[in-house]
Motif scaffolding. Structure first.
Motif, short mmCIF file in Angstrom:
data_model
loop_
_atom_site.label_atom_id
_atom_site.label_comp_id
_atom_site.label_asym_id
_atom_site.label_seq_id
_atom_site.Cartn_x
_atom_site.Cartn_y
_atom_site.Cartn_z
N LEU A 50 -28.03 -3.33 26.65
CA LEU A 50 -26.61 -3.12 26.21
C LEU A 50 -25.88 -2.02 26.71
CD1 LEU A 50 -27.67 -2.91 22.36
CD2 LEU A 50 -26.18 -4.52 23.38
N ALA A 51 -26.61 -1.12 27.71
CA ALA A 51 -26.14 0.29 28.18
C ALA A 51 -25.36 -0.48 29.59
CB ALA A 51 -27.04 1.09 28.60
N SER A 52 -26.07 -1.78 29.82
CA SER A 52 -25.37 -2.04 31.34
C SER A 52 -23.99 -2.86 30.94
CB SER A 52 -26.34 -3.33 31.76
OG SER A 52 -26.53 -4.34 30.86
N PHE A 53 -23.69 -3.38 29.85
CA PHE A 53 -22.36 -3.64 29.38
C PHE A 53 -21.38 -2.63 29.13
CE2 PHE A 53 -22.91 -8.03 28.87
CZ PHE A 53 -24.23 -8.16 28.86
N PRO A 54 -20.07 -2.93 29.89
CA PRO A 54 -18.95 -1.91 29.72
C PRO A 54 -18.42 -2.04 28.17
CG PRO A 54 -18.29 -3.78 31.22
CD PRO A 54 -20.05 -3.94 30.99
N ILE A 55 -19.14 -1.47 27.24
CA ILE A 55 -18.24 -1.51 25.98
C ILE A 55 -16.94 -1.69 25.72
CG2 ILE A 55 -18.56 -1.26 23.51
CD1 ILE A 55 -21.04 -2.79 24.76
N LEU A 56 -16.58 -0.56 26.64
CA LEU A 56 -14.83 -0.22 26.52
C LEU A 56 -13.97 -1.04 27.44
CD1 LEU A 56 -15.34 3.74 25.91
CD2 LEU A 56 -14.95 1.93 24.30
N ASN A 57 -14.90 -1.91 28.38
CA ASN A 57 -14.04 -2.63 29.26
C ASN A 57 -12.92 -3.32 28.66
OD1 ASN A 57 -13.12 -4.51 31.18
ND2 ASN A 57 -15.17 -4.47 32.25
N PRO A 58 -11.64 -3.29 28.78
CA PRO A 58 -10.62 -4.04 28.41
C PRO A 58 -10.35 -5.45 28.42
CG PRO A 58 -9.90 -2.96 30.29
CD PRO A 58 -11.12 -2.46 30.03
N TYR A 59 -11.26 -5.99 29.62
CA TYR A 59 -11.72 -7.33 29.84
C TYR A 59 -12.84 -8.03 29.32
CZ TYR A 59 -7.80 -6.00 33.16
OH TYR A 59 -6.66 -5.54 33.44
N PRO A 60 -12.93 -9.27 29.17
CA PRO A 60 -13.92 -9.99 28.75
C PRO A 60 -15.34 -9.69 29.48
CG PRO A 60 -12.22 -11.40 28.80
CD PRO A 60 -11.86 -10.20 29.69
N VAL A 61 -16.38 -9.53 28.91
CA VAL A 61 -17.82 -9.67 29.28
C VAL A 61 -18.45 -10.45 28.40
CG1 VAL A 61 -19.77 -8.23 29.99
CG2 VAL A 61 -17.60 -7.25 30.38
N VAL A 62 -19.25 -11.77 28.93
CA VAL A 62 -19.90 -12.72 28.55
C VAL A 62 -21.27 -12.81 29.17
CG1 VAL A 62 -19.75 -14.99 27.44
CG2 VAL A 62 -17.78 -13.76 27.53
N GLU A 63 -22.33 -13.18 28.08
CA GLU A 63 -23.61 -13.46 28.77
C GLU A 63 -23.96 -14.80 28.07
OE1 GLU A 63 -28.28 -11.81 28.63
OE2 GLU A 63 -26.49 -10.56 29.56
N ALA A 64 -24.13 -15.93 28.93
CA ALA A 64 -24.65 -17.21 28.58
C ALA A 64 -26.01 -17.58 29.27
CB ALA A 64 -23.52 -17.95 28.68
N GLY A 68 -25.26 -23.00 28.59
CA GLY A 68 -23.83 -22.85 27.95
C GLY A 68 -24.13 -22.10 26.80
N ARG A 69 -25.09 -21.66 26.10
CA ARG A 69 -25.21 -20.94 25.10
C ARG A 69 -24.83 -19.59 25.28
NH1 ARG A 69 -29.95 -24.38 24.34
NH2 ARG A 69 -31.12 -22.71 25.50
N VAL A 70 -24.02 -19.02 24.41
CA VAL A 70 -23.56 -17.73 24.29
C VAL A 70 -24.28 -16.67 23.74
CG1 VAL A 70 -21.72 -16.22 24.04
CG2 VAL A 70 -21.20 -18.67 24.74
N HIS A 71 -24.86 -15.81 24.38
CA HIS A 71 -25.75 -14.68 23.75
C HIS A 71 -24.99 -13.37 23.40
CE1 HIS A 71 -29.48 -17.46 23.91
NE2 HIS A 71 -28.81 -17.63 25.05
N TYR A 72 -24.04 -13.04 24.17
CA TYR A 72 -23.70 -11.92 23.99
C TYR A 72 -21.96 -11.98 24.31
CZ TYR A 72 -22.12 -6.90 24.73
OH TYR A 72 -21.38 -5.77 24.62
N LEU A 73 -21.15 -11.32 23.41
CA LEU A 73 -19.80 -10.85 24.04
C LEU A 73 -19.28 -9.60 23.50
CD1 LEU A 73 -19.86 -13.98 22.23
CD2 LEU A 73 -17.51 -14.07 23.02
N ASN A 74 -18.77 -8.87 24.58
CA ASN A 74 -18.33 -7.34 24.13
C ASN A 74 -17.10 -7.52 23.50
OD1 ASN A 74 -16.43 -8.18 25.98
ND2 ASN A 74 -16.13 -6.24 27.16
N PRO A 75 -16.59 -6.36 22.90
CA PRO A 75 -15.30 -6.37 21.87
C PRO A 75 -14.23 -7.19 22.37
CG PRO A 75 -16.59 -4.56 21.69
CD PRO A 75 -17.12 -5.26 22.93
N ALA A 76 -13.89 -6.91 23.82
CA ALA A 76 -12.63 -7.60 24.46
C ALA A 76 -12.91 -9.07 24.34
CB ALA A 76 -12.64 -7.11 25.66
N ALA A 77 -14.02 -9.75 24.69
CA ALA A 77 -14.40 -10.93 24.65
C ALA A 77 -14.48 -11.74 23.31
CB ALA A 77 -15.84 -11.48 25.12
N GLU A 78 -14.84 -11.02 22.31
CA GLU A 78 -14.78 -11.40 20.90
C GLU A 78 -13.09 -11.59 20.43
OE1 GLU A 78 -16.87 -8.56 18.81
OE2 GLU A 78 -18.90 -9.48 19.15
N LYS A 79 -12.49 -10.69 20.91
CA LYS A 79 -11.13 -10.82 20.49
C LYS A 79 -10.32 -12.04 21.28
CE LYS A 79 -6.85 -7.72 20.29
NZ LYS A 79 -6.21 -6.61 20.78
#
Length: 205
Positions: A50-64, A68-79
């Motif tokens: 989790l620490a490796s993800f830029p939570i405050l990054n204004p751009y999408p960060v996704v892990e799949a 093609g199954r999605v396992h993580y989206l940061n707040p920007a990606a969720e939006k």
């Protein structure tokens, strides 16, 4: 020390082995104990993950994963991609997933870059293979402004090329007309000179 132990069901768990020398009835013995630290290790790994993800990054960060199954989206990606988790590879953000991830499947690469169009916006994607989780982490940057500038530049360039082509055509046509005029003038002058010479011969006679 920590070690990984394979259980009867085939799964692996982490143990912390502690050994001490103790004296019992005047004899030295080694007293060892093993503590199951699997959950703690998993929690630590998750914290690092989790620490490796830029939570405050204004751009999408996704892990799949490769399927093609999605396992993580940061707040920007969720939006930006509210349906990505449900749609997975069917979402435009993961378009062409099978082909784009083929190098990862074949062990031929660690990072892939591409540009994708999503909901009227262009994004630059950096896809990074995570060996420890066998997943792909995608960092996206909105490059719509740059793409628009490129398109404007291309339009201007095309317009300039069209103008140059038209001016070249006009100059060639003008040059052809000028050549024709010069040729006609030379013919007229030759005819005039020839006529004058004939008149002189008649006068001399």
């Amino acid at each position: 020390l920590e070690f990984r132990f394979r259980m009867k069901d085939g799964s692996f768990r982490m143990f912390l082995l502690s050994a001490n020398i103790v004296e019992i009835a005047g004899e030295a013995h080694i007293l060892a104990s093993a503590l199951d630290v699997t959950e703690r290790k998993n929690a630590e790994a998750k914290m690092v993950w989790l620490a490796s993800f830029p939570i405050l990054n204004p751009y999408p960060v996704v892990e799949a994963d490769l399927e093609g199954r999605v396992h993580y989206l940061n707040p920007a990606a969720e939006k930006v991609f509210p349906e990505l988790s449900q749609q997975g590879a069917g979402n435009a953000w993961l378009s062409g997933w099978d082909s784009i991830t083929r190098p990862f499947r074949n062990g031929e690469g660690k990072t892939i870059a591409r540009e994708v169009l999503f909901d009227g916006k262009w994004y630059h994607q950096s896809l990074n293979w995570m060996e420890e989780t066998k997943r792909i982490r995608i960092y996206g940057i909105d490059i719509t402004g740059r793409k628009q500038a490129e398109e404007t530049l291309k339009t201007s360039h095309d317009a300039l090329e069209a103008w140059v082509d038209e001016r070249t055509r006009q100059l060639l046509a003008s040059n052809q007309r000028l050549k024709a005029e010069v040729k006609e003038r030379l013919q007229t002058e030759r005819s005039l000179i020839k006529h004058q010479m004939q008149l002189r011969k008649l006068s001399s006679a």
